[in-house]
Design a protein around this motif. Structure first.
Motif, PDB file in Angstrom:
ATOM      1  N   LEU A  53       0.718  -1.502  -0.358  1.00  0.00           N
ATOM      2  CA  LEU A  53      -0.082  -0.122   0.510  1.00  0.00           C
ATOM      3  C   LEU A  53       0.752   0.892   0.125  1.00  0.00           C
ATOM      4  CD1 LEU A  53      -2.788   1.210   0.483  1.00  0.00           C
ATOM      5  CD2 LEU A  53      -1.552   1.698   2.732  1.00  0.00           C
ATOM      6  N   THR A  54       0.250   2.302  -0.893  1.00  0.00           N
ATOM      7  CA  THR A  54       1.441   3.496  -0.139  1.00  0.00           C
ATOM      8  C   THR A  54       0.148   4.273  -0.444  1.00  0.00           C
ATOM      9  OG1 THR A  54       0.956   3.564  -2.835  1.00  0.00           O
ATOM     10  CG2 THR A  54       3.157   2.933  -2.302  1.00  0.00           C
ATOM     11  N   ALA A  55       0.270   5.825  -0.026  1.00  0.00           N
ATOM     12  CA  ALA A  55      -0.383   6.506   0.316  1.00  0.00           C
ATOM     13  C   ALA A  55      -0.062   8.060  -0.644  1.00  0.00           C
ATOM     14  CB  ALA A  55      -0.688   6.926   1.935  1.00  0.00           C
ATOM     15  N   PRO A  56      -1.498   8.717  -0.795  1.00  0.00           N
ATOM     16  CA  PRO A  56      -0.667  10.103  -1.199  1.00  0.00           C
ATOM     17  C   PRO A  56      -0.133  11.204  -0.743  1.00  0.00           C
ATOM     18  CG  PRO A  56      -3.284   9.825  -1.312  1.00  0.00           C
ATOM     19  CD  PRO A  56      -2.351   8.868   0.255  1.00  0.00           C
ATOM     20  N   ARG A  57       0.245  11.801  -2.055  1.00  0.00           N
ATOM     21  CA  ARG A  57       2.020  12.503  -1.710  1.00  0.00           C
ATOM     22  C   ARG A  57       1.375  13.273  -0.024  1.00  0.00           C
ATOM     23  NH1 ARG A  57       3.829  15.821  -6.883  1.00  0.00           N
ATOM     24  NH2 ARG A  57       4.590  13.281  -6.722  1.00  0.00           N
ATOM     25  N   GLY A  58       2.699  13.831   0.670  1.00  0.00           N
ATOM     26  CA  GLY A  58       1.583  14.704   1.926  1.00  0.00           C
ATOM     27  C   GLY A  58       1.224  13.671   2.994  1.00  0.00           C
ATOM     28  N   TRP A  59       0.892  11.966   2.949  1.00  0.00           N
ATOM     29  CA  TRP A  59       0.420  11.144   3.394  1.00  0.00           C
ATOM     30  C   TRP A  59       1.645  10.648   4.005  1.00  0.00           C
ATOM     31  CZ3 TRP A  59      -5.294  10.123   4.899  1.00  0.00           C
ATOM     32  CH2 TRP A  59      -5.790  11.130   4.090  1.00  0.00           C
ATOM     33  N   ASP A  60       1.179   9.767   4.993  1.00  0.00           N
ATOM     34  CA  ASP A  60       2.407   9.510   5.922  1.00  0.00           C
ATOM     35  C   ASP A  60       1.664   7.772   6.419  1.00  0.00           C
ATOM     36  OD1 ASP A  60       4.298  10.425   6.087  1.00  0.00           O
ATOM     37  OD2 ASP A  60       3.215  11.748   8.369  1.00  0.00           O
ATOM     38  N   VAL A  61       2.662   6.674   6.077  1.00  0.00           N
ATOM     39  CA  VAL A  61       2.101   4.959   5.785  1.00  0.00           C
ATOM     40  C   VAL A  61       2.473   4.631   7.421  1.00  0.00           C
ATOM     41  CG1 VAL A  61       1.760   2.982   5.001  1.00  0.00           C
ATOM     42  CG2 VAL A  61       1.318   4.456   3.724  1.00  0.00           C
ATOM     43  N   VAL A  62       1.709   4.323   8.368  1.00  0.00           N
ATOM     44  CA  VAL A  62       2.120   3.896   9.615  1.00  0.00           C
ATOM     45  C   VAL A  62       1.790   2.267   9.135  1.00  0.00           C
ATOM     46  CG1 VAL A  62       1.626   3.106  11.771  1.00  0.00           C
ATOM     47  CG2 VAL A  62       1.767   6.068  11.010  1.00  0.00           C
ATOM     48  N   ARG A  63       2.355   1.211   9.615  1.00  0.00           N
ATOM     49  CA  ARG A  63       2.121  -0.148   9.200  1.00  0.00           C
ATOM     50  C   ARG A  63       2.538  -0.477   9.761  1.00  0.00           C
ATOM     51  NH1 ARG A  63       1.944  -0.728   3.179  1.00  0.00           N
ATOM     52  NH2 ARG A  63       3.276   0.753   3.191  1.00  0.00           N
ATOM     53  N   HIS A  64       2.003  -1.687  10.152  1.00  0.00           N
ATOM     54  CA  HIS A  64       2.218  -3.201  11.135  1.00  0.00           C
ATOM     55  C   HIS A  64       3.465  -3.870  10.797  1.00  0.00           C
ATOM     56  CE1 HIS A  64       1.528  -6.342  14.408  1.00  0.00           C
ATOM     57  NE2 HIS A  64       1.198  -7.448  12.875  1.00  0.00           N
ATOM     58  N   GLU A  65       5.014  -4.365  11.662  1.00  0.00           N
ATOM     59  CA  GLU A  65       5.570  -4.907  11.452  1.00  0.00           C
ATOM     60  C   GLU A  65       5.393  -6.013  11.790  1.00  0.00           C
ATOM     61  OE1 GLU A  65       8.190  -3.247   9.168  1.00  0.00           O
ATOM     62  OE2 GLU A  65       7.556  -1.717   9.770  1.00  0.00           O
ATOM     63  N   GLY A  66       5.087  -6.926  12.340  1.00  0.00           N
ATOM     64  CA  GLY A  66       4.846  -7.989  12.789  1.00  0.00           C
ATOM     65  C   GLY A  66       4.144  -9.311  11.916  1.00  0.00           C
ATOM     66  N   GLU A  67       4.171  -9.778  11.205  1.00  0.00           N
ATOM     67  CA  GLU A  67       3.683 -10.908   9.806  1.00  0.00           C
ATOM     68  C   GLU A  67       2.167 -10.632   9.950  1.00  0.00           C
ATOM     69  OE1 GLU A  67       4.953 -13.313   8.935  1.00  0.00           O
ATOM     70  OE2 GLU A  67       6.669 -12.425   9.263  1.00  0.00           O
TER      71      GLU A  67
END
Length: 124
Positions: A53-67
């Protein structure tokens, strides 16, 4: 029987393992483990879509790092599965016999009805 939640992406048949939520006032997309219940304004994603998943320019993506793991079946799912297996194994009720389907004395022994199949003699 309740089916597992599927990925929200159009045309994706995979099982969902993650939930995408937007925090609009912080311009952030959050991808975390699959929520216990489907909620409005959230999106269920399969693992490949959750990871890419990518977010629009200027947005941040917080992604779960586990499985990302599919949720375990609930008791309701197991009971529904057991009921479906029992229903499939139950013999179908026999329909009342139609007098037209009975073998006549003048018919050869190879003609008649057996269950849902009918023996049709060859034309002479």
């Amino acid at each position: 029987m309740r089916s597992p939640r599927r990925c929200s992406r159009n045309g994706c048949p995979r099982q969902a393992v993650a939930t995408l939520t937007y925090v609009y006032n912080e311009s952030t997309a959050v991808v975390g483990p699959l929520a216990a219940f489907a909620e409005p304004h959230t999106y269920d994603l399969c693992e490949p879509h959750a990871r890419s998943l990518t977010a629009p320019r200027g947005w941040d993506v917080v992604r779960h790092e586990g499985e990302f793991e599919p949720p375990p079946p609930t008791t309701d799912d197991l009971v529904a599965l057991a009921e479906a297996v029992r229903e499939a194994a139950r013999p179908a009720p026999r329909p009342p016999e139609d007098p037209k389907d009975r073998s006549h004395p003048d018919q050869s022994p190879s003609t008649g009805r057996r269950g849902h199949l009918r023996v049709i003699p060859p034309n002479h």
